[in-house]
Write an enzyme that holds these catalytic residues in place. Structure first.
Site, PDB file in Angstrom:
ATOM      1  N   GLY A 187      -5.113 -28.437  36.120  1.00 17.92           N
ATOM      2  CA  GLY A 187      -4.777 -29.123  37.523  1.00 17.92           C
ATOM      3  C   GLY A 187      -5.072 -26.995  38.012  1.00 17.92           C
ATOM      4  N   GLU A 213      -0.129 -21.783  36.148  1.00 18.38           N
ATOM      5  CA  GLU A 213       0.009 -23.099  36.159  1.00 18.38           C
ATOM      6  C   GLU A 213      -0.082 -23.976  37.309  1.00 18.38           C
ATOM      7  OE1 GLU A 213       1.444 -25.447  34.668  1.00 18.38           O
ATOM      8  OE2 GLU A 213       2.938 -24.719  33.268  1.00 18.38           O
ATOM      9  N   ASP A 214      -0.503 -24.806  37.821  1.00 17.80           N
ATOM     10  CA  ASP A 214      -0.308 -25.230  38.649  1.00 17.80           C
ATOM     11  C   ASP A 214       0.555 -25.499  38.918  1.00 17.80           C
ATOM     12  OD1 ASP A 214      -0.522 -27.583  37.126  1.00 17.80           O
ATOM     13  OD2 ASP A 214      -1.707 -28.790  37.596  1.00 17.80           O
ATOM     14  N   ASP A 245       7.269 -28.895  37.633  1.00 16.28           N
ATOM     15  CA  ASP A 245       7.648 -29.803  37.766  1.00 16.28           C
ATOM     16  C   ASP A 245       9.475 -29.699  37.783  1.00 16.28           C
ATOM     17  OD1 ASP A 245       8.035 -32.425  39.101  1.00 16.28           O
ATOM     18  OD2 ASP A 245       7.402 -34.055  38.337  1.00 16.28           O
ATOM     19  N   THR A 246       9.909 -30.652  36.407  1.00 20.56           N
ATOM     20  CA  THR A 246      10.333 -30.211  35.483  1.00 20.56           C
ATOM     21  C   THR A 246      10.704 -29.559  34.688  1.00 20.56           C
ATOM     22  OG1 THR A 246       9.645 -32.117  33.549  1.00 20.56           O
ATOM     23  CG2 THR A 246      10.667 -33.170  35.300  1.00 20.56           C
ATOM     24  N   GLY A 247       9.759 -28.623  34.664  1.00 20.39           N
ATOM     25  CA  GLY A 247       9.260 -28.018  33.680  1.00 20.39           C
ATOM     26  C   GLY A 247       9.154 -28.021  32.042  1.00 20.39           C
ATOM     27  N   THR A 257       6.893 -28.861  30.125  1.00 16.91           N
ATOM     28  CA  THR A 257       5.561 -27.751  29.790  1.00 16.91           C
ATOM     29  C   THR A 257       5.489 -26.466  30.177  1.00 16.91           C
ATOM     30  OG1 THR A 257       4.274 -29.972  31.395  1.00 16.91           O
ATOM     31  CG2 THR A 257       3.185 -28.237  30.704  1.00 16.91           C
ATOM     32  N   LEU A 258       6.827 -26.088  31.397  1.00 17.83           N
ATOM     33  CA  LEU A 258       6.236 -24.685  31.194  1.00 17.83           C
ATOM     34  C   LEU A 258       7.463 -23.949  30.072  1.00 17.83           C
ATOM     35  CD1 LEU A 258       5.306 -21.919  32.543  1.00 17.83           C
ATOM     36  CD2 LEU A 258       6.945 -22.280  33.748  1.00 17.83           C
ATOM     37  N   LYS A 312       8.176 -27.090  42.348  1.00 22.53           N
ATOM     38  CA  LYS A 312       9.174 -28.273  43.189  1.00 22.53           C
ATOM     39  C   LYS A 312      10.480 -28.339  42.142  1.00 22.53           C
ATOM     40  CE  LYS A 312       5.962 -32.383  42.493  1.00 22.53           C
ATOM     41  NZ  LYS A 312       5.641 -33.035  42.297  1.00 22.53           N
ATOM     42  N   PHE A 328       4.486 -36.115  45.561  1.00 20.36           N
ATOM     43  CA  PHE A 328       3.408 -36.201  44.512  1.00 20.36           C
ATOM     44  C   PHE A 328       2.614 -35.268  45.433  1.00 20.36           C
ATOM     45  CE2 PHE A 328       0.140 -37.406  41.387  1.00 20.36           C
ATOM     46  CZ  PHE A 328      -0.013 -36.876  41.263  1.00 20.36           C
ATOM     47  N   ASP A 362      -4.737 -33.414  40.825  1.00 23.94           N
ATOM     48  CA  ASP A 362      -4.986 -34.886  40.289  1.00 23.94           C
ATOM     49  C   ASP A 362      -4.198 -35.994  41.050  1.00 23.94           C
ATOM     50  OD1 ASP A 362      -4.026 -34.343  38.225  1.00 23.94           O
ATOM     51  OD2 ASP A 362      -5.820 -36.555  37.647  1.00 23.94           O
ATOM     52  N   ARG A 415      -8.877 -34.130  42.768  1.00 24.88           N
ATOM     53  CA  ARG A 415      -9.119 -32.556  42.479  1.00 24.88           C
ATOM     54  C   ARG A 415      -9.357 -31.457  43.261  1.00 24.88           C
ATOM     55  NH1 ARG A 415      -6.345 -32.190  37.425  1.00 24.88           N
ATOM     56  NH2 ARG A 415      -7.422 -33.917  35.951  1.00 24.88           N
TER      57      ARG A 415
HETATM   58  P1  5GP Z   1       6.450 -30.517  34.357  1.00 24.87           P
HETATM   59  O1  5GP Z   1       6.283 -30.410  32.692  1.00 24.87           O
HETATM   60  O2  5GP Z   1       7.220 -29.260  35.004  1.00 24.87           O
HETATM   61  O3  5GP Z   1       7.250 -31.507  34.814  1.00 24.87           O
HETATM   62  O4  5GP Z   1       5.306 -31.329  34.702  1.00 24.87           O
HETATM   63  C1  5GP Z   1       4.158 -30.803  34.870  1.00 24.87           C
HETATM   64  C2  5GP Z   1       2.476 -31.065  34.640  1.00 24.87           C
HETATM   65  O5  5GP Z   1       2.691 -32.482  35.574  1.00 24.87           O
HETATM   66  C3  5GP Z   1       2.139 -30.679  35.577  1.00 24.87           C
HETATM   67  O6  5GP Z   1       0.943 -29.058  34.972  1.00 24.87           O
HETATM   68  C4  5GP Z   1       1.254 -31.495  36.690  1.00 24.87           C
HETATM   69  O7  5GP Z   1      -0.010 -31.693  35.547  1.00 24.87           O
HETATM   70  C5  5GP Z   1       2.274 -32.448  36.442  1.00 24.87           C
HETATM   71  N1  5GP Z   1       2.617 -32.782  38.046  1.00 24.87           N
HETATM   72  C6  5GP Z   1       3.754 -32.239  38.030  1.00 24.87           C
HETATM   73  N2  5GP Z   1       4.299 -32.719  39.755  1.00 24.87           N
HETATM   74  C7  5GP Z   1       3.022 -33.068  39.724  1.00 24.87           C
HETATM   75  C8  5GP Z   1       1.651 -33.287  41.323  1.00 24.87           C
HETATM   76  O8  5GP Z   1       2.791 -33.385  41.824  1.00 24.87           O
HETATM   77  N3  5GP Z   1       0.979 -33.300  41.438  1.00 24.87           N
HETATM   78  C9  5GP Z   1       0.290 -33.936  40.437  1.00 24.87           C
HETATM   79  N4  5GP Z   1      -1.431 -33.701  40.999  1.00 24.87           N
HETATM   80  N5  5GP Z   1       0.532 -33.490  39.469  1.00 24.87           N
HETATM   81  C10 5GP Z   1       1.946 -33.306  38.621  1.00 24.87           C
END
Ligand code: 5GP
Length: 179
Positions: free
Chosen positions: A44, A99-100, A103-105, A107-108, A131, A153, A160, A166
Site C-alpha cells: 500500500g 504507512e499507507d 485504520d483500526t491500528g 497493524t501499526l 481514519k 474505504f 487497492d 493502486r
Molecule cells: P489496520 O490494522 O489499521 O486496521 O489496517 C491497516 C491496513 O488495512 C492498511 O495498511 C491497509 O492495507 C488496509 N486498509 C485499511 N483501510 C483501508 C482502506 O480504506 N482502503 C484500503 N485499500 N486499504 C485499507
C-alpha cells in the site's frame, strides 16, 4: 444483485503532492544531521514511499516490509503476521515507518512492537492517511500524518481493492452501487 464499482474522488493528485512536500519538509527539519531508514509497508505505501523519499534530503536507506492481517470470525481483533521482514540492521538507526493508512491500528501496533524490539535509536511513523474514528488499538500518536479521513474505504495512490486501483494518481472512496 450485481454491484457496480464507482470511485468518488477524495484527494486529488495535486493535493497529495503538496501534502507529501509538507511532510518531507518537516521530516527534513526534524532529522537534520541524522541519517534515516525509511521503512515502507508493502504494497500500500509503495507510491507514497517513492514520492516522499525523493523529497527527503537527509542520507536515506530504503527498506520494505510486508504484513498480512488474518481475520477471525470469533474475534474482532485480526491477527497480524509478517510476509516479509526488514532486510537491514535497525539497531542504533533512526527508523521512519512509512504507512499507507492507519485504520483500526492493529497493524501499526504490531509493527511498532516489532520495530522497537530491533532497538532502533529512534522510531517514528509517517502515515499518509489516518481514519481515527475506526481506531481499536491503543497507539501513540503518529508523528507525521498526511490526511485524516472519514470512515470510508479508499483506493488509489498505492491503495487497492482486490489488487486493483493502486495505480490511480488520486485517492477516492470506493462505492458499490446496485445495478
Ligand atoms: P489496520 O490494522 O489499521 O486496521 O489496517 C491497516 C491496513 O488495512 C492498511 O495498511 C491497509 O492495507 C488496509 N486498509 C485499511 N483501510 C483501508 C482502506 O480504506 N482502503 C484500503 N485499500 N486499504 C485499507
Amino acid at each position: 444483485m450485481t454491484k457496480k464499482e464507482r470511485i468518488e474522488p477524495l484527494l486529488t493528485a495535486e493535493k497529495i503532492d503538496a501534502r507529501v512536500s509538507e511532510l518531507a519538509d518537516q521530516i527534513n527539519k526534524d532529522y537534520v544531521g541524522k541519517s534515516i531508514i525509511l521503512m515502507g509497508t508493502l504494497k500500500g505505501a509503495y507510491i507514497f514511499m517513492a514520492d516522499l523519499s525523493r523529497k527527503i534530503t537527509a542520507p536515506t536507506e530504503i527498506d520494505c516490509l510486508k504484513v498480512s492481517s488474518y481475520g477471525d470470525s470469533t474475534s474482532p481483533i485480526s491477527q497480524v503476521a509478517f510476509d516479509q521482514k526488514p532486510s537491514i540492521e535497525l539497531e542504533g538507526k533512526h527508523v521512519l515507518l512509512v504507512e499507507d493508512i492507519v485504520d483500526t491500528g492493529h497493524t501499526l501496533a504490531y509493527l511498532r512492537r516489532y520495530l522497537e524490539s530491533r532497538k532502533p535509536a529512534s522510531l517514528k511513523v509517517c502515515a499518509l492517511l489516518d481514519k481515527p474514528s475506526r481506531r481499536e488499538a491503543v497507539l501513540p500518536e503518529s508523528e507525521y500524518i498526511g490526511f485524516q479521513i472519514p470512515d470510508a474505504f479508499v483506493v488509489g495512490y498505492g491503495l487497492d481493492f482486490n489488487q486493483r486501483y493502486r495505480n490511480l494518481p488520486f485517492i477516492g472512496e470506493l462505492i458499490f452501487e446496485d445495478i
